[in-house]
Scaffold this active site. Structure first.
Site, short mmCIF file in Angstrom:
data_model
loop_
_atom_site.label_atom_id
_atom_site.label_comp_id
_atom_site.label_asym_id
_atom_site.label_seq_id
_atom_site.Cartn_x
_atom_site.Cartn_y
_atom_site.Cartn_z
N ASP A 161 0.93 -1.20 -0.05
CA ASP A 161 -0.08 0.10 -0.18
C ASP A 161 0.92 1.16 0.21
O ASP A 161 0.48 2.31 -0.78
CB ASP A 161 -1.08 -0.09 1.19
N HIS A 189 -4.28 -3.63 6.07
CA HIS A 189 -4.20 -3.67 4.39
C HIS A 189 -5.55 -4.14 3.93
O HIS A 189 -5.94 -5.36 4.19
CB HIS A 189 -3.19 -5.07 4.35
P1 NAX Z 1 -1.47 -18.46 -4.30
O1 NAX Z 1 -2.81 -19.00 -3.96
O2 NAX Z 1 -0.67 -18.29 -5.43
O3 NAX Z 1 -0.24 -19.11 -3.25
C1 NAX Z 1 -0.62 -19.37 -2.15
C2 NAX Z 1 0.22 -20.72 -1.62
O4 NAX Z 1 -0.13 -21.00 -0.29
C3 NAX Z 1 -0.23 -21.99 -2.37
O5 NAX Z 1 0.69 -22.47 -3.00
C4 NAX Z 1 -0.86 -22.76 -1.07
O6 NAX Z 1 -0.70 -24.05 -1.30
C5 NAX Z 1 0.00 -22.37 -0.05
N1 NAX Z 1 -0.41 -22.55 1.39
C6 NAX Z 1 -2.01 -22.21 1.58
N2 NAX Z 1 -2.15 -22.46 2.93
C7 NAX Z 1 -0.81 -22.65 3.53
C8 NAX Z 1 -0.47 -23.05 4.67
N3 NAX Z 1 -1.15 -23.34 5.81
N4 NAX Z 1 1.04 -23.36 4.74
C9 NAX Z 1 1.73 -23.61 3.76
N5 NAX Z 1 1.26 -23.15 2.46
C10 NAX Z 1 0.11 -22.85 2.48
O7 NAX Z 1 -1.42 -16.99 -3.64
P2 NAX Z 1 -0.61 -15.78 -3.67
O8 NAX Z 1 -1.06 -14.91 -4.82
O9 NAX Z 1 0.91 -16.12 -3.74
O10 NAX Z 1 -0.95 -14.77 -2.60
C11 NAX Z 1 -0.57 -15.36 -1.17
C12 NAX Z 1 -1.38 -14.55 0.07
O11 NAX Z 1 -0.93 -13.30 -0.17
C13 NAX Z 1 -2.85 -14.51 -0.16
O12 NAX Z 1 -3.40 -14.64 0.93
C14 NAX Z 1 -3.16 -12.99 -0.85
O13 NAX Z 1 -4.40 -12.68 -0.50
C15 NAX Z 1 -1.92 -12.34 -0.21
N6 NAX Z 1 -1.75 -10.95 -0.43
C16 NAX Z 1 -1.33 -9.97 0.37
C17 NAX Z 1 -0.80 -8.56 -0.16
C18 NAX Z 1 -0.35 -7.63 1.14
O14 NAX Z 1 -0.32 -6.47 0.76
N7 NAX Z 1 -0.58 -7.96 2.38
C19 NAX Z 1 -0.70 -8.19 -1.20
C20 NAX Z 1 -0.84 -9.57 -2.40
C21 NAX Z 1 -1.77 -10.58 -1.96
O15 NAX Z 1 -2.82 -10.51 -2.48
#
Ligand code: NAX
Length: 328
Positions: A161, A189
């Site tokens: 952000d 966020h």
């Molecule tokens: P993806 O769905 O591409 O990747 C997430 C990965 O995490 C998957 O491979 C899944 O198998 C794994 N996973 C799920 N639960 C798990 C656990 N308990 N232990 C270990 N691995 C686990 O998502 P991606 O685009 O990489 O985004 C990841 C997260 O970042 C999401 O929650 C998303 O909302 C969040 N974001 C946060 C942002 C921020 O500014 N704070 C911005 C970007 C993003 O949207």
């Protein structure tokens, strides 16, 4: 040569992981003279673990000089063993028909388990950044699940952000991003975050005076920064990944190396500053020195800013109340 530092990344086979891991191994996060060991966590699922192996093959093929080791895990108790840094990226995305409450609860479970594992096995000085959404509340849960670690070791990512706001201010003023100082983002966020350029300067001159347009602030700037994530999904068909990874690198880099007196934004447990209740995981303007962040004090909060801060705080309080029964 320096002793390698251990860095855990969860969700390592995901979108953000695919940008993040290469930059950590390349020295962008901890410095070009700091060897790292990557401890990568994915869910205990054949497809996810196989995808993780594929990413690790590519990391091998980069032959990064600073990469001193790399392991794959499906159990946080081994993934977090002795880690100096933990980037908690993996989270449960919102599925079809899933209510906000279900999403909060599914993630509360993940971050309770991971907080407990950090508490049990991580370095006592571990620096934790939660990226997975809802990031602030997930960070709060991890912190509360790790009573033997200092609360200040847990942070949430507001840096994307912050960087989005920097980029919008640079475009509006026609000045380089590198010239902008004293920008801050308050709160959660989420689209309720309050990006605040009232104190910002460019070459010592006030950004607020330069822009001199309250309507632009309210009707264009804040909605653009707040809804940027949705705009990226709309344009790209996928959520922000490389920019999120970049923000995570910036956050950890600045926490580790310091900001040289300059401001940045971190989501951190409140110490009560600016009337934000103790322990609320809230975006604040901070400076960092010797690995310790400090909230910038004494900023005047005008009526408009107070309204915005109240709004984002209310959302965070509701999120926290929604998971309180899981923490008891
Ligand atoms: P993806 O769905 O591409 O990747 C997430 C990965 O995490 C998957 O491979 C899944 O198998 C794994 N996973 C799920 N639960 C798990 C656990 N308990 N232990 C270990 N691995 C686990 O998502 P991606 O685009 O990489 O985004 C990841 C997260 O970042 C999401 O929650 C998303 O909302 C969040 N974001 C946060 C942002 C921020 O500014 N704070 C911005 C970007 C993003 O949207």
């Amino acid at each position: 040569a320096k002793t390698p530092m251990r860095v855990a990344v969860t969700g390592a086979a995901g979108q953000i992981g695919y940008s993040l891991l290469f930059r950590i191994a390349n020295g962008d996060m901890l410095g070009k003279d700091q060897p790292v060991i990557l401890q990568l966590l994915e869910i205990d699922n054949e497809k996810a673990q196989k995808a993780l192996k594929g990413v690790m093959m590519e990391i091998d093929d980069c032959a990064f000089p600073l990469l001193a080791g790399m392991t794959a895990h499906s159990d946080p108790m081994t993934a977090f063993k002795d880690v100096d840094f933990a980037l908690l990226v993996g989270a449960r995305p919102r599925g079809p028909g899933m209510e906000r409450k279900d999403l909060l609860e599914a993630n509360a479970q993940i971050f309770t388990v991971q907080g407990k594992a950090l508490d049990a096995v991580a370095s006592r000085n571990v620096k934790v950044l939660v990226v997975g959404n809802p990031a602030n509340t997930n960070a709060y849960i991890a912190m509360k699940s790790a009573p033997s670690l200092p609360a200040k070791n847990f942070t949430a990512m507001l840096r994307l952000d912050h960087n989005r706001a920097l980029s919008q201010v640079a475009a509006k003023t026609g000045k380089p991003v590198s010239s902008i100082e004293k920008l801050a983002v308050w709160g959660n966020h989420s689209p309720t975050m309050y990006a605040d350029y009232r104190f910002a300067t460019i070459d010592g001159a006030s950004v607020k005076d330069m822009i001199n347009d309250d309507a632009w602030n309210r009707d264009t700037f804040l909605p653009t920064v707040g809804k940027r994530g949705a705009a990226i999904i709309e344009a790209r068909g996928l959520s922000s990944a490389a920019s999120a990874a970049n923000a995570a690198i910036d956050h950890m880099h600045d926490w580790h190396v310091g900001t040289g007196g300059k401001w940045t934004t971190m989501g951190i447990p409140s110490d009560g500053s600016y009337g934000i209740p103790q322990d609320t995981m809230f975006g604040f303007p901070v400076t960092v020195e010797n690995g310790e962040y400090k909230i910038v004090q004494g900023l005047e909060i005008d009526e408009f800013s107070q309204e915005r801060i109240n709004l984002t705080l209310k959302e965070l309080t509701e999120e926290r109340d929604g998971v309180a029964h899981l923490l008891a």
